[in-house]
Design a protein around this motif. Sequence first.
Motif, PDB file in Angstrom:
ATOM      1  N   GLY A   1     -21.659  44.288 -87.772  1.00 53.91           N
ATOM      2  CA  GLY A   1     -22.021  43.611 -89.021  1.00 53.91           C
ATOM      3  C   GLY A   1     -21.291  42.294 -89.132  1.00 53.91           C
ATOM      4  O   GLY A   1     -21.242  41.523 -88.184  1.00 53.91           O
TER       5      GLY A   1
ATOM      6  N   GLY B   1     -16.521  51.173 -92.769  1.00 53.07           N
ATOM      7  CA  GLY B   1     -17.349  52.358 -92.945  1.00 53.07           C
ATOM      8  C   GLY B   1     -16.938  53.410 -91.934  1.00 53.07           C
ATOM      9  O   GLY B   1     -15.887  54.030 -92.052  1.00 53.07           O
ATOM     10  N   ILE B   2     -17.732  53.572 -90.888  1.00 46.57           N
ATOM     11  CA  ILE B   2     -17.376  54.576 -89.885  1.00 46.57           C
ATOM     12  C   ILE B   2     -16.687  53.930 -88.679  1.00 46.57           C
ATOM     13  O   ILE B   2     -16.852  52.749 -88.410  1.00 46.57           O
ATOM     14  CB  ILE B   2     -18.595  55.371 -89.392  1.00 46.57           C
ATOM     15  CG1 ILE B   2     -19.693  54.441 -88.909  1.00 46.57           C
ATOM     16  CG2 ILE B   2     -19.081  56.312 -90.468  1.00 46.57           C
ATOM     17  CD1 ILE B   2     -20.817  55.170 -88.249  1.00 46.57           C
TER      18      ILE B   2
ATOM     19  N   PHE C   1     -17.760  50.087 -87.976  1.00 44.68           N
ATOM     20  CA  PHE C   1     -18.987  49.699 -88.687  1.00 44.68           C
ATOM     21  C   PHE C   1     -18.706  49.510 -90.169  1.00 44.68           C
ATOM     22  O   PHE C   1     -17.853  50.176 -90.741  1.00 44.68           O
ATOM     23  CB  PHE C   1     -20.060  50.783 -88.530  1.00 44.68           C
ATOM     24  CG  PHE C   1     -20.379  51.105 -87.104  1.00 44.68           C
ATOM     25  CD1 PHE C   1     -21.372  50.418 -86.426  1.00 44.68           C
ATOM     26  CD2 PHE C   1     -19.683  52.098 -86.435  1.00 44.68           C
ATOM     27  CE1 PHE C   1     -21.672  50.720 -85.106  1.00 44.68           C
ATOM     28  CE2 PHE C   1     -19.976  52.412 -85.115  1.00 44.68           C
ATOM     29  CZ  PHE C   1     -20.974  51.717 -84.450  1.00 44.68           C
ATOM     30  N   GLN C   2     -19.500  48.650 -90.784  1.00 44.68           N
ATOM     31  CA  GLN C   2     -19.359  48.417 -92.220  1.00 44.68           C
ATOM     32  C   GLN C   2     -20.048  49.504 -93.025  1.00 44.68           C
ATOM     33  O   GLN C   2     -20.943  50.176 -92.519  1.00 44.68           O
ATOM     34  CB  GLN C   2     -20.039  47.100 -92.570  1.00 44.68           C
ATOM     35  CG  GLN C   2     -19.258  45.924 -92.119  1.00 44.68           C
ATOM     36  CD  GLN C   2     -19.999  44.656 -92.431  1.00 44.68           C
ATOM     37  OE1 GLN C   2     -21.075  44.426 -91.909  1.00 44.68           O
ATOM     38  NE2 GLN C   2     -19.437  43.852 -93.284  1.00 44.68           N
ATOM     39  N   PRO C   3     -19.674  49.619 -94.301  1.00 48.97           N
ATOM     40  CA  PRO C   3     -20.455  50.501 -95.176  1.00 48.97           C
ATOM     41  C   PRO C   3     -21.921  50.047 -95.181  1.00 48.97           C
ATOM     42  O   PRO C   3     -22.195  48.861 -95.031  1.00 48.97           O
ATOM     43  CB  PRO C   3     -19.831  50.287 -96.559  1.00 48.97           C
ATOM     44  CG  PRO C   3     -18.458  49.794 -96.281  1.00 48.97           C
ATOM     45  CD  PRO C   3     -18.555  48.993 -95.014  1.00 48.97           C
ATOM     46  N   ILE C   4     -22.814  50.992 -95.329  1.00 46.48           N
ATOM     47  CA  ILE C   4     -24.230  50.625 -95.257  1.00 46.48           C
ATOM     48  C   ILE C   4     -24.904  50.750 -96.610  1.00 46.48           C
ATOM     49  O   ILE C   4     -24.375  51.313 -97.546  1.00 46.48           O
ATOM     50  CB  ILE C   4     -24.983  51.485 -94.230  1.00 46.48           C
ATOM     51  CG1 ILE C   4     -24.751  52.967 -94.534  1.00 46.48           C
ATOM     52  CG2 ILE C   4     -24.543  51.141 -92.836  1.00 46.48           C
ATOM     53  CD1 ILE C   4     -25.668  53.865 -93.774  1.00 46.48           C
ATOM     54  N   PHE C   5     -26.052  50.234 -96.670  1.00 47.36           N
ATOM     55  CA  PHE C   5     -26.842  50.163 -97.889  1.00 47.36           C
ATOM     56  C   PHE C   5     -28.260  50.047 -97.412  1.00 47.36           C
ATOM     57  O   PHE C   5     -28.495  49.818 -96.226  1.00 47.36           O
ATOM     58  CB  PHE C   5     -26.470  48.886 -98.661  1.00 47.36           C
ATOM     59  CG  PHE C   5     -26.302  47.740 -97.740  1.00 47.36           C
ATOM     60  CD1 PHE C   5     -27.406  47.083 -97.246  1.00 47.36           C
ATOM     61  CD2 PHE C   5     -25.046  47.399 -97.251  1.00 47.36           C
ATOM     62  CE1 PHE C   5     -27.259  46.083 -96.297  1.00 47.36           C
ATOM     63  CE2 PHE C   5     -24.914  46.390 -96.301  1.00 47.36           C
ATOM     64  CZ  PHE C   5     -26.018  45.729 -95.840  1.00 47.36           C
ATOM     65  N   GLY C   6     -29.204  50.138 -98.284  1.00 43.83           N
ATOM     66  CA  GLY C   6     -30.515  49.728 -97.815  1.00 43.83           C
ATOM     67  C   GLY C   6     -31.651  50.663 -97.989  1.00 43.83           C
ATOM     68  O   GLY C   6     -31.764  51.307 -99.002  1.00 43.83           O
ATOM     69  N   GLY C   7     -32.499  50.709 -97.044  1.00 46.09           N
ATOM     70  CA  GLY C   7     -33.734  51.460 -97.148  1.00 46.09           C
ATOM     71  C   GLY C   7     -34.633  51.125 -96.000  1.00 46.09           C
ATOM     72  O   GLY C   7     -34.171  50.700 -94.992  1.00 46.09           O
TER      73      GLY C   7
END
Lengths: 572, 79
Positions: free
Chosen positions: B9, B49-50, B73-79
């Motif tokens: 990211g 994130g993870i 990894f960064q925290p995620i968001f989205g769809g």
Amino acid sequence: MKFVTIDMASGSIRTGSVPQAYEGLGGRGLTSIMIDNEVPATCDPLGLENKLIIAPGFLSGTSLVNTSRLSIGAKSPLTGGIKESNVGGTIAADLAHLGITAIIVEGKPAHGGCHILKIDLAGNAELIDGTAYKGMRTYALVAKLKKTYGEKNSVTCIGPAGEFQLTAASIQTTDADGRPCRAAGRGGLGAVMGSKGLKAIIVAQGGKATDPLADPELFKAPAKRYAKAVKESSAELAQLGSAVLVAPINAVGAFPTCNAKFGQFEEIDKITGETMAEIIKQRGGKTTHKGCAQCIINCSNEYVDEDGKYVTSSLEYETIWSMGAMIGNADLDVIAKLDFLCDDIGLDTISTGVAIAVAMDAGYKPFGEGQAAVTMLEEVAEGTEFGKIIGNGPAAVGRHFNHARVPVVKGQSISAYDPRAIQGMAVTYATSPMGADHTAGWVVAENLQEFGGTLDRFSAQGQVETSRNSQLNMAAVDTVGICDFAQSGFGAPGGLANVCNMIAAKLGKPFSEEDWHALGIRILKAERAFNRKAGFTSKDDRLPKMFYEEPLPPHNKVVVISDKEMDQTFDF
Amino acid sequence: MKVHIRLFGTLGNKVPDHDPLKGFALEVPVRSTVEDLIEKLDIPQSKIGIVSINGQLVKVQKQLNDGDFIRVFQPIFGG
């Protein structure tokens, strides 16, 4: 506030005010409640009784950021149930600026035909003979329409797949640069548009007839707070787009690979968002790009070839999955080409990629043969017998090959989150009235403790409630027309109250947080009522057997949500 | 000891020497944890994130070994 209704049987057009029963609605709330009220649930989705309803969100056209979202609704020929397919681009803002709450396309021509619906700056609608455009792919179609009718129009259209009335056919719409690369992909609504003999809708840009706000002062402060929160949290999406998800979802073993035989793709490094961004940068494309009107996130991109020439926009997480890992293809250039072909032919990239994956799983071609996938898409455009099977989506391919591993619910394919590795998505896929649909209730972050989630992603505990809440919330979000990626605005000081106040400011009467939740329930009830009348039962709220029986590597888990728990999702 | 880290990211944007596609190798004291490493790179914990080491998901308290490949990894968001 007006409805534009086109009867394709007679060619007549009526423009009238919005009936009281539908006041205060927009987007999905409007399309779903109207379809439940007005479309016979047992009708032929490609017959004259179905209606294609095209509605901008309730807040589209206002000054709120990221609200150019359009809902397209109908009875779906893919699922046999109700459908709302959501898309960005510019048309939602353009319709709202003309004061149009919905376009309703009814009936169908007795003898086929090909028509163009044109709406001018005064909001006048006209049906034009479109024989000259018959059979055209979307990029060439849009170029020709814009040459004839002017650049300052948005175009919403179907390609050959829609004209063939294939059930994975999309409705494409133009982005901020006027390219037909934004797709209302899910549910085969391109086939419904094709059945109506409607090739394209041209909407004039720059209208000055936006519905006035009842209380403009009440709108200002919450809209500003909302925009600030969206801007502050959009750096990742601006840099990598939705493809930022590829690497982490693969890392947690939830990235369905080779028709969901595995949860991780061995060649993932070749198709991550980070790799995509480097390729685009090196070749002089755009990693950050504004795809939709009023967007301040800029999650779109422009993928270019080695010579710096445009290939497609925007290469997204779901397509990188469906045309990449799901078919075992690690070549981003081929993924980009497949994405372009889907837009150009008018196909849902998710359903089509999964259809190819099922064909490969059945032994038609080996996994990883990107060129074979390109050939399959060209067959769809040509209308060959096998092309029609691919264009009808994964369930049709499964029937053709008598192959049982078909990852669909209610006939619609899952997307890029394997439900065995994220149990919350099992609930959303199984119970959404739309068929398997990640956007209906995205509970991925809630399932990953590393990302602040509180649920155990391999356990059933709490999953039903979490998915229910997310699905009810999304039904309301899709009604006001806020972009899924701009939901970070709900984190602004004031939270949901900001959105409620903006709704109240347009409505001219109070709108509480309870009203927001009630709106979600009203929509889900209407959608489920329609599906019940169409013949769906609780047995349709299930995943295919593969997800209950085949452990998914690397975690080797199956779906553990029981039927009884699934049936508690909508206990109202 | 030497470990290899790759930041996903936008995490690597402000880390000198970080190649977005390959990451970079660096020396860390013996018995360092993932947490120590993240602190050394001046990345706020809230942006993490993870984390995986050699493909296995781990907690940030996990101790590192010589030659480890760490992905963050960064925290995620989205769809």
